[in-house]
Design an enzyme around this catalytic site. Structure first.
Site, PDB file in Angstrom:
ATOM      1  N   GLY A  35       2.819  -4.213  19.925  1.00 38.25           N
ATOM      2  CA  GLY A  35       1.923  -3.061  19.892  1.00 38.25           C
ATOM      3  C   GLY A  35       0.466  -3.492  19.896  1.00 38.25           C
ATOM      4  N   GLU A  43      13.084  -2.829  15.686  1.00 37.77           N
ATOM      5  CA  GLU A  43      11.749  -2.660  15.115  1.00 37.77           C
ATOM      6  C   GLU A  43      11.869  -2.068  13.707  1.00 37.77           C
ATOM      7  OE1 GLU A  43       8.432  -2.536  18.161  1.00 37.77           O
ATOM      8  OE2 GLU A  43       9.121  -0.484  17.948  1.00 37.77           O
ATOM      9  N   GLY A  66       2.717  -1.559  12.820  1.00 43.42           N
ATOM     10  CA  GLY A  66       1.417  -0.892  12.755  1.00 43.42           C
ATOM     11  C   GLY A  66       0.467  -1.367  11.677  1.00 43.42           C
ATOM     12  N   ASN A 120       3.384  -2.556  24.341  1.00 41.87           N
ATOM     13  CA  ASN A 120       3.402  -1.110  24.126  1.00 41.87           C
ATOM     14  C   ASN A 120       1.978  -0.693  23.747  1.00 41.87           C
ATOM     15  OD1 ASN A 120       3.853   1.516  23.417  1.00 41.87           O
ATOM     16  ND2 ASN A 120       5.071   1.068  21.583  1.00 41.87           N
ATOM     17  N   TRP A 121       1.275  -0.158  24.737  1.00 45.34           N
ATOM     18  CA  TRP A 121      -0.139   0.182  24.511  1.00 45.34           C
ATOM     19  C   TRP A 121      -0.318   1.446  23.671  1.00 45.34           C
ATOM     20  CZ3 TRP A 121      -2.943  -0.526  29.922  1.00 45.34           C
ATOM     21  CH2 TRP A 121      -3.003  -1.895  30.213  1.00 45.34           C
ATOM     22  N   LYS A 122       0.757   2.200  23.499  1.00 45.42           N
ATOM     23  CA  LYS A 122       0.673   3.476  22.762  1.00 45.42           C
ATOM     24  C   LYS A 122      -0.426   4.364  23.371  1.00 45.42           C
ATOM     25  CE  LYS A 122       2.704   1.107  18.907  1.00 45.42           C
ATOM     26  NZ  LYS A 122       2.870   0.923  17.470  1.00 45.42           N
ATOM     27  N   SER A 128       4.421  -5.935  14.169  1.00 46.73           N
ATOM     28  CA  SER A 128       3.393  -6.914  13.799  1.00 46.73           C
ATOM     29  C   SER A 128       3.600  -8.295  14.428  1.00 46.73           C
ATOM     30  CB  SER A 128       3.277  -7.032  12.272  1.00 46.73           C
ATOM     31  OG  SER A 128       2.909  -5.802  11.708  1.00 46.73           O
ATOM     32  N   HIS A 185      11.186   5.293  20.106  1.00 47.74           N
ATOM     33  CA  HIS A 185      10.242   4.552  19.260  1.00 47.74           C
ATOM     34  C   HIS A 185      10.078   5.292  17.933  1.00 47.74           C
ATOM     35  CE1 HIS A 185       6.551   2.804  17.736  1.00 47.74           C
ATOM     36  NE2 HIS A 185       6.808   1.771  18.539  1.00 47.74           N
TER      37      HIS A 185
HETATM   38  P1  PGA Z   1       2.697  -3.346  16.227  1.00 43.33           P
HETATM   39  O1  PGA Z   1       3.611  -2.214  16.894  1.00 43.33           O
HETATM   40  O2  PGA Z   1       2.907  -4.594  17.018  1.00 43.33           O
HETATM   41  O3  PGA Z   1       1.319  -2.809  16.317  1.00 43.33           O
HETATM   42  O4  PGA Z   1       3.184  -3.490  14.794  1.00 43.33           O
HETATM   43  C1  PGA Z   1       4.859  -2.509  17.421  1.00 43.33           C
HETATM   44  C2  PGA Z   1       5.493  -1.289  18.013  1.00 43.33           C
HETATM   45  O5  PGA Z   1       5.318  -0.183  17.455  1.00 43.33           O
HETATM   46  O6  PGA Z   1       6.164  -1.361  19.055  1.00 43.33           O
END
Ligand code: PGA
Length: 255
Positions: free
Chosen positions: A234, A165, A171, A9-11, A213, A95
Site C-alpha cells: 500500500g 493481509e 495502514g 495498491n495505490w488506493k 506494512s 480488500h
Molecule cells: P499498507 O497497505 O502497505 O499501507 O499497510 C497494504 C494494503 O492495504 O494492501
C-alpha cells in the site's frame, strides 16, 4: 520457477493525473529490468485506461474493485468486462478497507465469479482483524476463503491469487507488519484450506501474497521466509524509490 508477484495498491492516490503518471513511469522503469518479478500496479479506476499507463514486459495494471453486475443501470459501478476490454488483467477483491465499508463475503463471492467469468485474474484479500492467542483467527480466515470462493470451479481457481493481509498490520494505524514466521504459518494454513476444496495440486500452484506494512526493510524476509510468492504493497508503493527497493528485493536466490 515462477516469478514473484509484487502488487502496488495505490488506493485513493495520487491526487493528480500528472503525479500518477510520473509514479507509474518511475515504477515501470525499474520493474521492466527485473527478471524475477511480475509487477502489478492497481491504480484508481480513473487512471486505468489513461495515456501514460501503458503496460509492458513485467508490468501489468490492476483495478482495486469491480462490480458483480454484468451490465445494466448501476450508477458508479465498473463491470468486469469493461476492465477486461481496457486490457486490465488483475482486480483486487475483498480488500479490508472495502469490507469495512460494508462489503460482505457474499458480495465478494459474487464479484469473484463475475471477474473470473470475464477472464480477469482475481487478487482475493483475506485476513483477521486481530490475532488472538488461541488461534481462532485461523477459522475466521478459513471461513472467509470458503465463502468468498463458493462459486469458483476447479478450472477457474487457477486465476485466483490469495492476498493474506492481517487487518491489524495494514495502514498508518498499524503498529507493525506481521513477522515472516507468522505469515508462514498462516500461508500454510491457507494452502491447506485451498487444498481441501480444490485439491492439492491446484492449491500448491496458487500464489499467496503477504500485505500489511510492507517496507524495503522487511520485503525480502517475507519472500524468503514467509511462505509467500509475492507482496501487496500500500503506502510504500506511492514513492518510486521506496517501491523500487521493494521490487529489487524480489530476487530468486540461486542455490
Ligand atoms: P499498507 O497497505 O502497505 O499501507 O499497510 C497494504 C494494503 O492495504 O494492501
Amino acid at each position: 520457477m515462477k516469478k514473484f508477484l509484487i502488487v502496488a495498491n495505490w488506493k485513493m492516490a495520487p491526487e493528480t493525473p500528472a503525479r500518477a503518471k510520473a509514479l507509474f513511469a518511475g515504477i515501470k522503469k525499474v520493474a521492466v529490468r527485473l527478471p524475477d518479478a511480475q509487477t502489478v500496479v492497481c491504480t484508481p479506476a480513473l487512471y486505468l485506461s489513461a495515456t501514460g499507463f501503458a503496460v509492458s514486459k513485467n508490468v501489468a495494471l490492476g483495478a482495486q474493485d469491480v462490480s458483480y453486475e454484468k451490465d445494466g443501470a448501476h450508477t458508479g459501478e465498473i463491470s468486469a468486462r469493461m476492465l477486461k476490454s481496457a486490457n486490465i488483467l488483475y482486480v483486487i477483491i475483498g480488500h479490508s478497507e472495502r469490507r469495512a465499508r460494508g462489503e460482505t463475503d457474499d458480495i465478494i463471492a459474487k464479484k469473484v465469479v463475475s471477474a473470473l467469468k470475464a477472464k480477469l485474474t482475481v487478487i482475493l484479500c483475506v485476513g483477521e482483524m486481530e490475532r488472538d492467542p488461541h488461534g481462532e483467527f485461523f477459522s475466521f480466515i478459513e471461513n472467509q476463503i470458503r465463502l468468498s470462493l463458493a462459486g469458483v470451479s476447479k478450472k477457474d481457481i487457477e486465476r485466483v491469487i490469495i492476498a493474506y493481509e492481517p487487518v491489524w498490520a495494514i495502514g498508518e494505524k498499524a503498529k507493525e507488519a506481521d513477522t515472516p514466521e507468522g505469515t508462514l504459518e498462516t500461508a500454510l494454513f491457507i494452502r491447506k484450506t485451498l487444498a481441501a476444496r480444490f485439491g492439492k495440486e491446484k492449491a500448491l500452484a496458487m500464489p499467496i501474497l503477504y500485505g500489511g506494512s510492507v517496507r524495503p526493510n522487511n520485503a525480502n524476509s517475507f519472500l524468503a521466509r514467509g511462505g509467500v510468492q509475492g507482496l501487496l504493497v500500500g503506502r510504500a508503493s506511492l514513492d518510486v524509490r521506496t517501491f523500487a527497493e521493494i521490487l529489487k528485493s524480489a530476487v530468486r536466490r540461486k542455490t
